[in-house]
Design an enzyme around this catalytic site. Structure first.
Site, short mmCIF file in Angstrom:
data_model
loop_
_atom_site.label_atom_id
_atom_site.label_comp_id
_atom_site.label_asym_id
_atom_site.label_seq_id
_atom_site.Cartn_x
_atom_site.Cartn_y
_atom_site.Cartn_z
N TYR B 68 -16.05 24.46 -23.35
CA TYR B 68 -14.60 24.51 -23.50
C TYR B 68 -14.27 25.85 -24.13
O TYR B 68 -14.97 26.84 -23.91
CB TYR B 68 -14.15 23.28 -24.33
CG TYR B 68 -12.68 23.00 -24.26
CD1 TYR B 68 -12.00 22.99 -23.03
CD2 TYR B 68 -11.95 22.73 -25.41
CE1 TYR B 68 -10.65 22.74 -22.97
CE2 TYR B 68 -10.59 22.48 -25.35
CZ TYR B 68 -9.94 22.48 -24.13
OH TYR B 68 -8.60 22.24 -24.08
N LYS B 123 -14.72 2.04 -2.95
CA LYS B 123 -15.04 3.12 -2.02
C LYS B 123 -15.68 4.29 -2.77
O LYS B 123 -16.63 4.91 -2.29
CB LYS B 123 -13.76 3.57 -1.31
CG LYS B 123 -13.98 4.55 -0.18
CD LYS B 123 -14.30 3.85 1.11
CE LYS B 123 -14.42 4.84 2.26
NZ LYS B 123 -14.36 4.18 3.55
#
Lengths: 178, 478
Positions: B68, B123
């Site tokens: 970060y 899915k």
């Protein structure tokens, strides 16, 4: 290939390109029985767009009268598109347009295309473009200085068709039932 | 189209068919009800099927100066100079969005975006498990295709691909076309392309088996929804003569003189176009009329075993090919189709031979095109995947009961992935051009990694053991 492009351009310049699957001619009173179903089919399609375009029960009789009057009217253009080859003598499309005066605006005469209908099998082959070109020429010959197309506001296919050919909205008609 | 199914059914004769169909129908209903109860229970326990897992080491908070700020700023500057660098410097290369408007979910219809979420999660799990693809379930609350398209377009920068899921026909056609045009990443609609590609793969082998070629075969497509409209398009792309193709829907043979054509041009221009192109013999009427002398029937229509009847099959050419792909119940039972003369029969079910299953296609296709970092997925890529799948079944010997690999033949999938990647390279669409063997190796690694990951999480108890039925009182995994 440039030579092909050139011959295609030359063909397009003729009134009826050899590739055109139709033959276009002024409609005769004898055509009315075959034109009526086409005109009614077009009106039935318009029903899809707005409940205020609901087709009346006597639409066929009305179509017959409108066609009869328009064919006799020197200020109207009524064209019949016939098939070619095996479909010769079969009417596959219809154009109805009228000449109107414009008392306040210039140009003073407008040609208004009210109906163009072509059976599905003849669509997407450049026939519509050809019908528009021929109709515009016929209206111009009758003195029109501007050509206007009228169709249901929600008909996007018609919108796109005319927009692609340089048309733009100039008058809006709005409605509500009473 | 991926279906779990009851225990394998033996091939008994037509006389016993009705009895078996009745019995298996009832058994199937019981089983479905039981599975449903269990799924709710487990969904409550696990509270979701996928989660975000870090893929970098975090030794201490100090590492965040790399992952970060401030370190990440330099990564951002690099991508700003070259947006395509996002494929190499972030997870974009392997991340897709599963987007739906919830307008046609499974057989449930228009159930809305929240209700579609568990299906999209499922899915996503399939994508990860089979293809090693990180998929983000994203139901979108809108009924307007334009808004849907605009939303997906705007989230495009986060993803290497988009999978459209469970969107009603015909709006799915326009949405797919428009998003494929607008986005610089592959956009796929599984109900169209996945099913169509699996169908084409099976069909190619069925034609070989019955000594036919695509060009001269007369094909009847029963049902004109997402799958068959896409199948028709792919068939034409394969060189099928459109005049030898006939579509049949609830109103009968689709032909240019049908009175509903004007309406179709407005609402379903894809079907309209096929009406003008196909049915060269000028047939009209019902399925029987369409099937007279036809070589192939591809049915993707109504889940009812009486949709296609024996007398329909008997009207077809000798040694006809019958694909009855409706789920959960095919349009005709395979033994009935065979008794009526069908040389080859395929269904969408795993309990009969020749399952046409989109899971044979979509994980592998995405694996391949993501490894190629493809800009798009044209039909050539889809067909390359279908051909590769067909080839693998053919390599093991084709027969009337062996048209396609099964889901268990996992070694086939990396080959399908590599074929899709190769096709993207051949079309000049690959951001990352590798050799066939490199794509194959990457696909093997990625696809194998998911199984290892899931196993490792289970062994370490980070994924809690599945509770026994009836024991879940509250979420255990929140």
């Amino acid at each position: 290939m440039p030579s092909n492009d050139a011959s295609a351009a030359a063909a397009a310049a003729r009134s009826e390109p050899p590739s055109m699957p139709i033959h276009l001619r002024p409609a005769q009173p004898a055509d009315i029985p075959t034109l009526v179903p086409l005109l009614v089919r077009l009106k039935r399609l318009n029903e899809e767009f707005d409940p205020l375009l609901r087709v009346r029960d006597d639409a066929e009789g009305q179509a017959r009268e409108v066609l009869k009057a328009s064919i006799a009217d020197p200020k109207a253009v009524v064209l019949a598109a016939e098939g070619v080859g095996a479909d010769k003598d079969k009417v596959v499309g219809l154009v109805l347009a009228v000449i109107r005066e414009r008392p306040f605006y210039a140009p003073a005469v407008e040609g208004v295309i009210l109906e163009i209908y072509l059976l599905p099998l003849y669509r997407r082959r450049g026939v519509g473009e050809f019908l528009l070109r021929e109709t515009t020429a016929a209206l111009k010959a009758k003195g029109a200085g501007v050509v206007i197309a009228e169709f249901p506001a929600q008909n996007e296919i018609a919108s796109r068709f005319y927009a692609k050919r340089g048309f733009r909205p100039i008058i809006v008609r709005q409605a509500r039932s009473l | 189209m991926a279906q779990s199914a009851p225990a394998p059914a033996e091939d008994d004769g037509p006389a016993r068919r009705v009895r078996r169909a009745g019995r298996s129908g009832a058994r199937r209903e019981d089983e479905t009800e039981e599975l449903g109860r269990r799924a709710v229970e487990l969904s409550r326990f696990y509270a979701g099927k996928v989660e975000t897992v870090p893929k970098v080491p975090v030794r201490s908070l100090r590492d965040f100066a790399l992952w970060y700020t401030p370190g990440v700023a330099e990564v951002s500057r690099t991508i700003r100079a070259d947006p395509d660098a996002s494929f190499g410097l972030t997870g974009r290369w392997n991340t897709i969005a599963i987007v739906t408007d919830g307008s046609r979910v499974l057989g449930l219809g228009d159930i809305g975006p929240e209700a579609a979420l568990p299906v999209m999660e499922g899915k996503a799990l399939l994508f990860k498990w089979l293809g090693g693809v990180d998929a983000v379930p994203l139901p979108i609350r809108t009924r307007s295709p334009d808004e849907f398209i605009a939303t997906v377009e705007r989230i495009g920068p986060a993803f290497g691909g988009v999978n459209l899921e469970d969107i009603a026909s015909p709006k799915c056609f326009g949405i797919l076309e428009e998003l494929q045009r607008r986005l610089p990443i592959p956009v796929w609609h599984d109900d169209q392309l996945g099913t169509a590609a699996a169908t084409i793969a099976g069909l190619l082998n069925a034609l070989t088996l019955t000594h036919r070629n695509v060009r001269e075969t007369r094909v009847v497509l029963l049902g004109a929804g997402a799958a068959n409209i896409a199948t028709a398009r792919l068939l034409l792309a394969l060189g099928q003569d459109p005049r030898r193709l006939t579509l049949v829907d609830q109103r009968g043979v689709l032909h240019a003189d049908r009175p509903d054509l004007d309406e179709l041009e407005l609402h379903n221009p894809w079907k309209f176009r096929l009406a003008l192109q196909t049915n060269g013999g000028g047939r009209s009427g019902d399925l029987s009329a369409a099937l007279d002398g036809a070589d192939v029937l591809l049915a993707a229509s109504t889940p009812d075993p009486n949709t296609v009847r024996a007398e329909h099959v008997r009207r077809m050419a000798p040694d006809p090919v019958v694909f009855a792909l409706a789920n959960p119940v095919p349009e005709i039972w395979p033994d009935a189709a065979r008794a009526a003369g069908a040389a080859v029969v395929a269904t969408g079910r795993s309990d009969f031979p020749n399952q046409v299953n989109n899971s044979l296609i979509f994980p592998a296709v995405f694996r391949g095109i993501l490894d190629a970092r493809a800009r798009a997925i044209p039909d050539e890529v889809v067909l390359a995947a279908a051909r590769e799948l067909a080839r693998h079944a053919a390599d093991r010997g084709l027969s009337a009961t062996h048209l396609l690999p099964t889901m268990e033949e996992a070694e086939v999938f990396p080959h399908v992935a590599a074929a899709a990647a190769d096709a993207a390279v051949a079309k000049g669409l690959a951001r990352q051009k590798l050799t066939h063997d490199e794509y194959l190796e990457r696909a093997r690694l990625r696809m194998g990694r998911s199984a290892r990951l899931v196993r490792a999480l289970r062994r370490s108890r980070l994924t809690p053991t599945m509770p026994r039925a009836g024991t879940v009182r509250h979420g255990g995994s929140e």
